[in-house]
Motif scaffolding. Structure first.
Motif, PDB file in Angstrom:
ATOM      1  N   GLU A  64       0.781  -1.112  -0.503  1.00 36.61           N
ATOM      2  CA  GLU A  64      -0.103  -0.074  -0.021  1.00 36.61           C
ATOM      3  C   GLU A  64       1.041   0.676   0.029  1.00 36.61           C
ATOM      4  O   GLU A  64       1.652   1.239   0.182  1.00 36.61           O
ATOM      5  CB  GLU A  64      -1.161   0.222   1.126  1.00 36.61           C
ATOM      6  N   ARG A  95     -10.763   2.753  -5.635  1.00 35.01           N
ATOM      7  CA  ARG A  95      -9.596   1.634  -5.129  1.00 35.01           C
ATOM      8  C   ARG A  95      -8.686   2.634  -3.604  1.00 35.01           C
ATOM      9  O   ARG A  95      -8.192   2.285  -3.462  1.00 35.01           O
ATOM     10  CB  ARG A  95      -8.820   2.249  -7.077  1.00 35.01           C
ATOM     11  N   LEU A  97      -8.506   3.003   0.101  1.00 35.58           N
ATOM     12  CA  LEU A  97      -8.968   2.522   0.727  1.00 35.58           C
ATOM     13  C   LEU A  97      -9.394   3.093   2.153  1.00 35.58           C
ATOM     14  O   LEU A  97      -8.974   3.920   2.235  1.00 35.58           O
ATOM     15  CB  LEU A  97      -7.687   1.791   1.344  1.00 35.58           C
ATOM     16  N   LYS A  98     -10.485   2.114   2.820  1.00 36.13           N
ATOM     17  CA  LYS A  98     -10.735   2.671   4.052  1.00 36.13           C
ATOM     18  C   LYS A  98     -10.397   2.909   4.604  1.00 36.13           C
ATOM     19  O   LYS A  98     -10.245   3.787   6.108  1.00 36.13           O
ATOM     20  CB  LYS A  98     -12.575   2.061   3.643  1.00 36.13           C
ATOM     21  N   TRP A 121      -5.177   6.647   1.017  1.00 29.56           N
ATOM     22  CA  TRP A 121      -3.698   5.806   1.100  1.00 29.56           C
ATOM     23  C   TRP A 121      -4.884   4.346  -0.413  1.00 29.56           C
ATOM     24  O   TRP A 121      -6.401   4.415  -0.503  1.00 29.56           O
ATOM     25  CB  TRP A 121      -3.827   4.046   2.305  1.00 29.56           C
ATOM     26  N   CYS A 122      -4.031   3.772  -1.178  1.00 31.75           N
ATOM     27  CA  CYS A 122      -4.292   2.226  -2.751  1.00 31.75           C
ATOM     28  C   CYS A 122      -3.124   1.613  -2.391  1.00 31.75           C
ATOM     29  O   CYS A 122      -2.702   1.193  -1.399  1.00 31.75           O
ATOM     30  CB  CYS A 122      -4.569   2.978  -3.310  1.00 31.75           C
ATOM     31  N   LYS A 123      -3.634   0.729  -2.997  1.00 30.25           N
ATOM     32  CA  LYS A 123      -2.851  -0.408  -3.599  1.00 30.25           C
ATOM     33  C   LYS A 123      -2.140   0.389  -4.535  1.00 30.25           C
ATOM     34  O   LYS A 123      -1.374   0.616  -5.194  1.00 30.25           O
ATOM     35  CB  LYS A 123      -3.224  -1.625  -4.091  1.00 30.25           C
TER      36      LYS A 123
END
Length: 163
Positions: A64, A95, A97-98, A121-123
């Motif tokens: 992440e 996309r 993130l929670k 945040w994301c992958k």
């Protein structure tokens, strides 16, 4: 240097790294040099001796990554309203993130604007797509909500002094 890189593996072929002022995808690692391919399709050859003795930032080593979007708002705008708009924008992209949840923070009170950052945040493989979505959507979302993005300006006062 080559042995240190091969032994400790601060990066592997395919990783995206920033080292010695260069940034790119690792294409090849041999005993003497590491080969990076830049986004504009150049090959940068870095000597492993100097590479091993300097800072290496591996941008793809973790699953992440945080996307930081910077924007300025007018001093007349309501920060809480803007905060909600930016959080909603981030959460509108599946996309993002929670957990951890997106946040908005005030960075500084500048001459012409209150400078903010949206942190989401994301992958890691989706980083640039999320960054582009948030950056490109921000202006239209602000326009619809009557939030201004100020630009540097200077007030000029002219006085007529008679002698």
């Amino acid at each position: 240097g080559g042995l240190l890189i091969l032994f400790f593996k601060p990066f592997v072929v395919g990783d995206y790294v920033n080292a010695q002022g260069e940034e790119g995808f690792v294409k090849k690692i041999d005993i003497f040099c590491t080969y990076l391919q830049t986004f504009d399709n150049k090959i940068v050859i870095l000597p492993n001796g100097t590479l091993a003795g300097n800072k290496i930032i591996n941008l793809t080593a973790l699953d992440e990554r945080r996307v930081d979007i910077f924007v300025g708002i007018s001093y007349e705008d309501d920060f809480k309203k803007v905060e909600g708009i930016l959080i909603d924008l981030a959460l509108s992209d599946s996309r993002v993130l929670k957990d951890p949840a997106p946040i908005v923070r005030i960075l500084s009170y500048a001459d012409s604007s209150i400078n903010l950052t949206l942190r989401a945040w994301c992958k890691t493989p989706e980083y640039w797509d999320v960054h582009h979505f948030l950056s490109s959507s921000l202006k239209s979302v602000f326009d619809k909500s009557n939030i201004s993005i100020p630009y540097p300006q200077r007030d000029l006062h002219v006085y007529n002094h008679q002698v």
